[in-house]
Scaffold this motif. Structure first.
Motif, mmCIF file in Angstrom:
data_model
loop_
_atom_site.group_PDB
_atom_site.id
_atom_site.type_symbol
_atom_site.label_atom_id
_atom_site.label_comp_id
_atom_site.label_asym_id
_atom_site.label_seq_id
_atom_site.Cartn_x
_atom_site.Cartn_y
_atom_site.Cartn_z
ATOM 1 N N GLY A 15 -3.266 -27.441 -6.832
ATOM 2 C CA GLY A 15 -3.546 -28.441 -7.133
ATOM 3 C C GLY A 15 -2.908 -29.813 -6.874
ATOM 4 N N ASP A 16 -3.148 -30.832 -8.148
ATOM 5 C CA ASP A 16 -1.872 -32.208 -7.695
ATOM 6 C C ASP A 16 -0.812 -31.356 -7.936
ATOM 7 O OD1 ASP A 16 -3.006 -31.666 -10.836
ATOM 8 O OD2 ASP A 16 -3.017 -33.889 -10.997
ATOM 9 N N LYS A 17 -0.615 -30.854 -9.090
ATOM 10 C CA LYS A 17 1.362 -30.776 -9.445
ATOM 11 C C LYS A 17 0.944 -29.808 -8.371
ATOM 12 C CE LYS A 17 -0.951 -27.091 -12.144
ATOM 13 N NZ LYS A 17 -1.360 -25.237 -12.482
ATOM 14 N N GLU A 18 2.788 -30.453 -8.420
ATOM 15 C CA GLU A 18 3.968 -30.375 -7.330
ATOM 16 C C GLU A 18 5.267 -30.448 -8.586
ATOM 17 O OE1 GLU A 18 4.869 -32.785 -4.116
ATOM 18 O OE2 GLU A 18 2.187 -33.468 -4.219
ATOM 19 N N SER A 39 6.307 -34.705 -7.759
ATOM 20 C CA SER A 39 5.627 -35.314 -6.428
ATOM 21 C C SER A 39 6.079 -36.662 -6.441
ATOM 22 C CB SER A 39 4.108 -35.376 -7.971
ATOM 23 O OG SER A 39 4.400 -36.184 -9.275
ATOM 24 N N VAL A 40 5.484 -37.214 -5.672
ATOM 25 C CA VAL A 40 6.292 -38.477 -5.298
ATOM 26 C C VAL A 40 6.174 -39.009 -6.444
ATOM 27 C CG1 VAL A 40 6.407 -40.563 -3.564
ATOM 28 C CG2 VAL A 40 6.653 -38.349 -2.753
ATOM 29 N N ASP A 41 5.272 -39.594 -7.277
ATOM 30 C CA ASP A 41 4.524 -40.871 -8.239
ATOM 31 C C ASP A 41 5.541 -40.514 -9.396
ATOM 32 O OD1 ASP A 41 2.273 -39.010 -8.218
ATOM 33 O OD2 ASP A 41 0.821 -40.373 -8.144
ATOM 34 N N LYS A 42 5.687 -38.981 -9.617
ATOM 35 C CA LYS A 42 6.096 -38.522 -10.578
ATOM 36 C C LYS A 42 4.736 -38.637 -11.933
ATOM 37 C CE LYS A 42 10.208 -37.292 -9.490
ATOM 38 N NZ LYS A 42 10.737 -36.047 -9.649
ATOM 39 N N ARG A 43 4.112 -38.027 -11.487
ATOM 40 C CA ARG A 43 2.288 -38.106 -12.166
ATOM 41 C C ARG A 43 2.223 -36.746 -13.438
ATOM 42 N NH1 ARG A 43 -1.752 -36.447 -7.995
ATOM 43 N NH2 ARG A 43 0.384 -37.726 -6.882
ATOM 44 N N HIS A 44 3.324 -36.741 -13.777
ATOM 45 C CA HIS A 44 3.306 -35.860 -14.768
ATOM 46 C C HIS A 44 4.207 -35.318 -15.795
ATOM 47 C CE1 HIS A 44 0.054 -33.874 -13.031
ATOM 48 N NE2 HIS A 44 0.600 -33.282 -11.949
ATOM 49 N N VAL A 45 6.009 -36.395 -15.234
ATOM 50 C CA VAL A 45 6.866 -36.302 -16.692
ATOM 51 C C VAL A 45 6.144 -37.196 -17.137
ATOM 52 C CG1 VAL A 45 8.734 -38.068 -16.478
ATOM 53 C CG2 VAL A 45 8.668 -37.124 -14.458
ATOM 54 N N GLY A 46 6.873 -35.893 -18.918
ATOM 55 C CA GLY A 46 6.241 -36.510 -20.212
ATOM 56 C C GLY A 46 5.123 -35.450 -20.346
ATOM 57 N N TYR A 52 6.076 -26.575 -22.677
ATOM 58 C CA TYR A 52 6.932 -27.481 -22.296
ATOM 59 C C TYR A 52 7.123 -29.104 -21.838
ATOM 60 C CZ TYR A 52 9.970 -23.738 -20.486
ATOM 61 O OH TYR A 52 10.735 -21.950 -20.954
ATOM 62 N N VAL A 53 7.915 -30.448 -22.211
ATOM 63 C CA VAL A 53 7.430 -31.190 -21.899
ATOM 64 C C VAL A 53 8.304 -31.618 -20.760
ATOM 65 C CG1 VAL A 53 8.182 -34.161 -22.796
ATOM 66 C CG2 VAL A 53 6.938 -32.115 -24.882
ATOM 67 N N ILE A 54 7.434 -31.726 -19.361
ATOM 68 C CA ILE A 54 8.082 -31.918 -18.897
ATOM 69 C C ILE A 54 9.368 -32.318 -18.360
ATOM 70 C CG2 ILE A 54 7.458 -32.340 -15.930
ATOM 71 C CD1 ILE A 54 4.505 -31.138 -16.455
ATOM 72 N N ASP A 55 10.288 -32.579 -17.232
ATOM 73 C CA ASP A 55 11.415 -33.958 -17.013
ATOM 74 C C ASP A 55 11.913 -33.644 -18.359
ATOM 75 O OD1 ASP A 55 10.994 -32.824 -14.232
ATOM 76 O OD2 ASP A 55 10.636 -35.349 -13.923
ATOM 77 N N HIS A 56 11.801 -33.097 -19.692
ATOM 78 C CA HIS A 56 12.489 -33.677 -20.624
ATOM 79 C C HIS A 56 12.705 -32.254 -21.919
ATOM 80 C CE1 HIS A 56 11.631 -37.912 -20.085
ATOM 81 N NE2 HIS A 56 10.314 -37.735 -20.215
ATOM 82 N N SER A 57 12.275 -31.716 -21.472
ATOM 83 C CA SER A 57 12.608 -30.868 -22.723
ATOM 84 C C SER A 57 12.912 -28.443 -21.979
ATOM 85 C CB SER A 57 11.625 -30.260 -23.611
ATOM 86 O OG SER A 57 9.881 -29.730 -22.833
ATOM 87 N N SER A 58 13.098 -28.188 -22.749
ATOM 88 C CA SER A 58 14.269 -26.575 -21.946
ATOM 89 C C SER A 58 13.735 -25.280 -23.154
ATOM 90 C CB SER A 58 15.142 -26.908 -21.848
ATOM 91 O OG SER A 58 16.275 -27.507 -23.276
ATOM 92 N N LYS A 59 13.465 -24.707 -22.545
ATOM 93 C CA LYS A 59 13.953 -23.595 -23.749
ATOM 94 C C LYS A 59 14.778 -23.077 -23.645
ATOM 95 C CE LYS A 59 9.257 -22.798 -24.860
ATOM 96 N NZ LYS A 59 7.611 -21.926 -24.867
ATOM 97 N N ARG A 60 15.641 -22.736 -24.829
ATOM 98 C CA ARG A 60 17.241 -20.928 -24.381
ATOM 99 C C ARG A 60 17.116 -20.763 -24.571
ATOM 100 N NH1 ARG A 60 22.766 -23.105 -28.197
ATOM 101 N NH2 ARG A 60 23.858 -20.723 -27.116
ATOM 102 N N ALA A 61 17.808 -19.263 -23.791
ATOM 103 C CA ALA A 61 18.105 -17.686 -24.429
ATOM 104 C C ALA A 61 19.324 -18.041 -24.186
ATOM 105 C CB ALA A 61 17.567 -17.332 -23.096
#
Length: 88
Positions: A15-18, A39-46, A52-61
């Motif tokens: 869809g619109d997700k990259e 995505s070029v316009d970074k529409r999903h950041v945050g 997960y918060v896209i481009d901001h959080s991670s999960k540790r193992a």
């Protein structure tokens, strides 16, 4: 300290997700899984997807098996969920 090593990385275009799901090994008992917005316009950041918060959080193992499970779960979320805004 060693340079982080990419363990698994998979781009997902739907869809619109990259997005890219990436899991890296930082140390012997430290793996992080992250979702990046490609995505070029970074529409999903945050935005949130799969816990997960896209481009901001991670999960540790602490081991590779758990890291691969985090990676698999993140891939499923990216394929099946729509990113949503973070609640204030």
């Amino acid at each position: 300290m060693a340079v982080p090593q990419i363990v698994a990385q998979r781009p997902v275009i739907a869809g619109d997700k990259e997005l890219t799901v990436s899991t890296i090994r930082i140390a012997a008992d430290y793996y992080d899984t992250v979702i990046f917005d490609d995505s070029v316009d970074k529409r999903h950041v945050g935005m949130v997807i799969g816990g997960y918060v896209i481009d901001h959080s991670s999960k540790r193992a602490t081991d590779r098996d758990a890291a691969m499970e985090n990676h698999r779960e993140a891939l499923i979320a990216v394929r099946n969920e729509q990113p949503r805004a973070v609640r204030s």
